[in-house]
Enzyme design. Structure first.
Site, PDB file in Angstrom:
ATOM      1  N   GLU A   1       0.837  -1.206   0.000  1.00 55.11           N
ATOM      2  CA  GLU A   1       0.000   0.000   0.000  1.00 55.11           C
ATOM      3  C   GLU A   1       0.869   1.252   0.000  1.00 55.11           C
ATOM      4  O   GLU A   1       1.985   1.234   0.509  1.00 55.11           O
ATOM      5  CB  GLU A   1      -0.903  -0.004   1.245  1.00 55.11           C
ATOM      6  CG  GLU A   1      -1.937  -1.119   1.186  1.00 55.11           C
ATOM      7  CD  GLU A   1      -2.849  -1.164   2.418  1.00 55.11           C
ATOM      8  OE1 GLU A   1      -4.039  -1.418   2.229  1.00 55.11           O
ATOM      9  OE2 GLU A   1      -2.381  -0.959   3.543  1.00 55.11           O
TER      10      GLU A   1
ATOM     11  N   CYS B   1       3.375   8.640   0.994  1.00 57.89           N
ATOM     12  CA  CYS B   1       3.952   7.700   1.961  1.00 57.89           C
ATOM     13  C   CYS B   1       4.046   6.342   1.255  1.00 57.89           C
ATOM     14  O   CYS B   1       3.027   5.784   0.851  1.00 57.89           O
ATOM     15  CB  CYS B   1       3.023   7.653   3.168  1.00 57.89           C
ATOM     16  SG  CYS B   1       3.500   6.431   4.388  1.00 57.89           S
TER      17      CYS B   1
ATOM     18  N   CYS C   1       7.017  -6.761   6.949  1.00 57.91           N
ATOM     19  CA  CYS C   1       8.193  -6.267   7.667  1.00 57.91           C
ATOM     20  C   CYS C   1       8.630  -7.330   8.671  1.00 57.91           C
ATOM     21  O   CYS C   1       7.801  -7.978   9.288  1.00 57.91           O
ATOM     22  CB  CYS C   1       7.890  -4.959   8.396  1.00 57.91           C
ATOM     23  SG  CYS C   1       9.347  -4.252   9.210  1.00 57.91           S
TER      24      CYS C   1
ATOM     25  N   CYS D   1       7.626  -5.022  15.373  1.00 57.29           N
ATOM     26  CA  CYS D   1       7.147  -4.062  16.381  1.00 57.29           C
ATOM     27  C   CYS D   1       5.701  -4.433  16.727  1.00 57.29           C
ATOM     28  O   CYS D   1       4.860  -4.573  15.836  1.00 57.29           O
ATOM     29  CB  CYS D   1       7.231  -2.633  15.858  1.00 57.29           C
ATOM     30  SG  CYS D   1       8.876  -2.198  15.272  1.00 57.29           S
TER      31      CYS D   1
ATOM     32  N   CYS E   1       2.435  -2.397  15.478  1.00 59.74           N
ATOM     33  CA  CYS E   1       2.340  -2.014  14.064  1.00 59.74           C
ATOM     34  C   CYS E   1       1.692  -3.135  13.248  1.00 59.74           C
ATOM     35  O   CYS E   1       2.109  -4.296  13.337  1.00 59.74           O
ATOM     36  CB  CYS E   1       3.749  -1.714  13.548  1.00 59.74           C
ATOM     37  SG  CYS E   1       3.855  -1.586  11.749  1.00 59.74           S
TER      38      CYS E   1
ATOM     39  N   CYS F   1      -0.445   5.966  10.129  1.00 56.72           N
ATOM     40  CA  CYS F   1       0.828   5.349  10.509  1.00 56.72           C
ATOM     41  C   CYS F   1       0.599   3.999  11.163  1.00 56.72           C
ATOM     42  O   CYS F   1      -0.160   3.878  12.116  1.00 56.72           O
ATOM     43  CB  CYS F   1       1.546   6.218  11.547  1.00 56.72           C
ATOM     44  SG  CYS F   1       2.267   7.669  10.887  1.00 56.72           S
TER      45      CYS F   1
HETATM   46  N1  SAH Z   1       9.788   0.772   9.351  1.00 57.71           N
HETATM   47  C1  SAH Z   1       9.934   2.169   9.408  1.00 57.71           C
HETATM   48  C2  SAH Z   1       8.975   2.928   8.511  1.00 57.71           C
HETATM   49  C3  SAH Z   1       7.555   2.441   8.449  1.00 57.71           C
HETATM   50  S1  SAH Z   1       6.579   2.613   9.896  1.00 57.71           S
HETATM   51  C4  SAH Z   1       9.814   2.662  10.833  1.00 57.71           C
HETATM   52  O1  SAH Z   1       9.416   1.903  11.693  1.00 57.71           O
HETATM   53  O2  SAH Z   1      10.185   3.796  11.053  1.00 57.71           O
HETATM   54  C5  SAH Z   1       6.091   4.325   9.848  1.00 57.71           C
HETATM   55  C6  SAH Z   1       5.823   4.941  11.204  1.00 57.71           C
HETATM   56  O3  SAH Z   1       4.583   4.478  11.770  1.00 57.71           O
HETATM   57  C7  SAH Z   1       6.886   4.613  12.241  1.00 57.71           C
HETATM   58  O4  SAH Z   1       7.242   5.781  12.942  1.00 57.71           O
HETATM   59  C8  SAH Z   1       6.156   3.641  13.141  1.00 57.71           C
HETATM   60  O5  SAH Z   1       6.722   3.555  14.400  1.00 57.71           O
HETATM   61  C9  SAH Z   1       4.770   4.219  13.137  1.00 57.71           C
HETATM   62  N2  SAH Z   1       3.737   3.310  13.622  1.00 57.71           N
HETATM   63  C10 SAH Z   1       3.701   1.969  13.477  1.00 57.71           C
HETATM   64  N3  SAH Z   1       2.576   1.470  14.044  1.00 57.71           N
HETATM   65  C11 SAH Z   1       1.889   2.516  14.556  1.00 57.71           C
HETATM   66  C12 SAH Z   1       0.646   2.639  15.243  1.00 57.71           C
HETATM   67  N4  SAH Z   1      -0.114   1.595  15.492  1.00 57.71           N
HETATM   68  N5  SAH Z   1       0.241   3.881  15.614  1.00 57.71           N
HETATM   69  C13 SAH Z   1       1.007   4.966  15.341  1.00 57.71           C
HETATM   70  N6  SAH Z   1       2.190   4.913  14.678  1.00 57.71           N
HETATM   71  C14 SAH Z   1       2.634   3.700  14.300  1.00 57.71           C
HETATM   72 FE1  SF4 Z   2       8.379  -2.620  10.553  1.00 59.20          FE
HETATM   73 FE2  SF4 Z   2       6.168  -1.523  11.505  1.00 59.20          FE
HETATM   74 FE3  SF4 Z   2       8.318  -1.738  13.064  1.00 59.20          FE
HETATM   75 FE4  SF4 Z   2       8.312   0.022  11.022  1.00 59.20          FE
HETATM   76  S1  SF4 Z   2       7.001   0.074  12.842  1.00 59.20           S
HETATM   77  S2  SF4 Z   2       9.953  -1.424  11.598  1.00 59.20           S
HETATM   78  S3  SF4 Z   2       7.082  -1.129   9.530  1.00 59.20           S
HETATM   79  S4  SF4 Z   2       7.158  -3.455  12.206  1.00 59.20           S
END
Ligand code: SAH
Ligand code: SF4
Length: 376
Positions: free
Chosen positions: A93, A106, A113, A117, A120, A349
């Site tokens: 996406e 974006c 991934c 995390c 996410c 995000c």
């Molecule tokens: N992998 C990279 C880029 C993609 S994630 C990274 O982690 O930076 C893009 C952003 O969304 C990151 O700052 C991540 O921490 C944030 N993010 C992920 N899950 C989220 C959530 N449930 N609520 C708010 N931000 C979130």
């Molecule tokens: Fe991967 Fe989501 Fe963690 Fe970014 S926030 S590194 S996309 S698992």
């Protein structure tokens, strides 16, 4: 020609590669194709100053990497999520956000991934594969072309078309995937955006969860792109759980890599902090974050947690976020509270997971992370 791998798509080729492909054609053909694709940002079929037979031959040799499956819009049409199918059936996406004076795109760097995390949605689904250069570049070209055709259909809007040359476009690697775990393809895409599309380094942001060797490579690379670091916790015990990459690259190593980046690029670093109720929003968390941010002169972005299927925690309430920002200020650190866009269409995000067609995808694995997780 550089090794382009099997079955390249149009976006996989650099200008030099394309020049080799067009050997035997008059020299200006390369300029026409390149200008049409990357400056005017038009689909190949619409670059009408290039003979139709040549366009057809190029199209057959280098078919598109992406097929648009669906678009969804929110925020009165200013946020649009694009779901793309890759040739092997994986889905990714990207999200277009229109503001009055600029457009932010974006984009995704991986299908899924591997960083895990917990909060996410992409991390909950797991890792499929790295995207190729063409698959990254074509997200941008495809989204801008799609936006301009929507604009043409809406009288009055075309003047501000996102595809119009000269309109400020920001590109952020904040979609699916960890860009610094797919460094080579991401960097080749960055160079294409910069060199061929004329998008300045300060309009390109790489967001990382803290892949230290990737940050070091970025510090040594040519263009001073913006660096955003998804920190979310500033003590190793909590960060090990929220962002498991911390077990490999703990905070001390991360801080050192960021200080080096700053020294090399002279660019402000931003720290992303998803506000998770009862997990990372106490005064103590603010003090720890400030102690991390201050020596780096970093700016903090506070992102209210967006809901995802596999995570039980709630976002920090608004007043508490304001209080947290004030705490940071009292420690000498500037913070901005991010306004989330596209939450209603799972485009905000951390909400991208692209699993809507999973049931018809051949050989797809069931989504991991179905079990809800808790921190602390
Ligand atoms: N992998 C990279 C880029 C993609 S994630 C990274 O982690 O930076 C893009 C952003 O969304 C990151 O700052 C991540 O921490 C944030 N993010 C992920 N899950 C989220 C959530 N449930 N609520 C708010 N931000 C979130
Ligand atoms: Fe991967 Fe989501 Fe963690 Fe970014 S926030 S590194 S996309 S698992």
């Amino acid at each position: 020609m550089a090794d382009l791998g099997a079955d390249p798509s149009l976006g996989d080729l650099s200008r030099a590669d394309f020049g080799e492909l067009l050997e035997g054609e008059p020299a200006y053909r390369l300029d026409q194709v390149w200008e049409g694709l990357y400056v005017q940002r038009r689909p190949l079929a619409e670059i009408t100053n290039v003979p139709k037979s040549l366009r057809r031959a190029i199209g057959e040799l280098l078919p598109p990497a992406l097929t648009l499956v669906r678009t969804q819009s929110a925020d009165r049409g200013t946020t649009t999520k694009h779901l793309w199918s890759l040739r092997d059936g994986h889905l990714v996406e990207s999200v277009l956000m229109r503001y009055r004076d600029r457009t932010t795109l974006c984009i995704s760097s991986q299908a899924g991934c591997a960083m895990g995390c917990s909060f996410c949605a992409t991390g909950q689904v797991g890792f499929d594969r790295n995207l190729r250069v063409g698959e990254i570049v074509e997200q941008v070209l495809g989204t801008l072309q799609e936006a301009s055709s929507t604009d043409r259909a809406a009288p009055g809007r075309a003047v501000n078309s996102d595809a119009a040359p000269g309109r400020a476009v920001n590109i952020v690697f904040m979609g699916m995937g960890e860009p610094l775990a797919n460094y080579d393809a991401v960097w080749a895409a960055v160079e294409r955006f910069h060199d061929d599309m004329g998008i300045g380094a300060r309009h390109i942001t790489v967001s990382t969860v803290g892949v230290v060797p990737g940050i070091a490579r970025l510090a040594a690379a040519g263009l001073p792109v913006n660096l955003a670091v998804s920190l979310h916790a500033a003590n190793d015990r909590l960060r090990n759980r929220v962002a498991p990459i911390n077990r490999t690259y703990p905070l001390r190593d991360l801080a050192r890599a960021l200080a080096d980046y700053r020294r090399a690029k002279r660019r402000r670093i931003s720290l992303e902090w998803a506000m998770i109720g009862g997990v990372n929003d106490s005064d103590r968390d603010a003090a720890e974050l400030a102690a991390f941010a201050r020596p780096l002169a970093a700016h903090v972005n506070l992102i209210p947690l967006n809901p995802t299927p596999g995570y039980v925690h709630q976002p920090t309430p608004r007043e508490r976020i304001e209080h947290f920002a004030a705490e940071l200020a009292s420690h000498g650190v500037n913070a901005t509270v991010r306004v989330n866009r596209g939450t209603s269409i799972d485009a905000a995000c951390g909400q991208l997971r692209a699993d809507k067609l999973v049931s018809i995808r051949k050989g797809s694995r069931p989504a991991r992370g179905a079990r809800a997780r808790a921190e602390r």
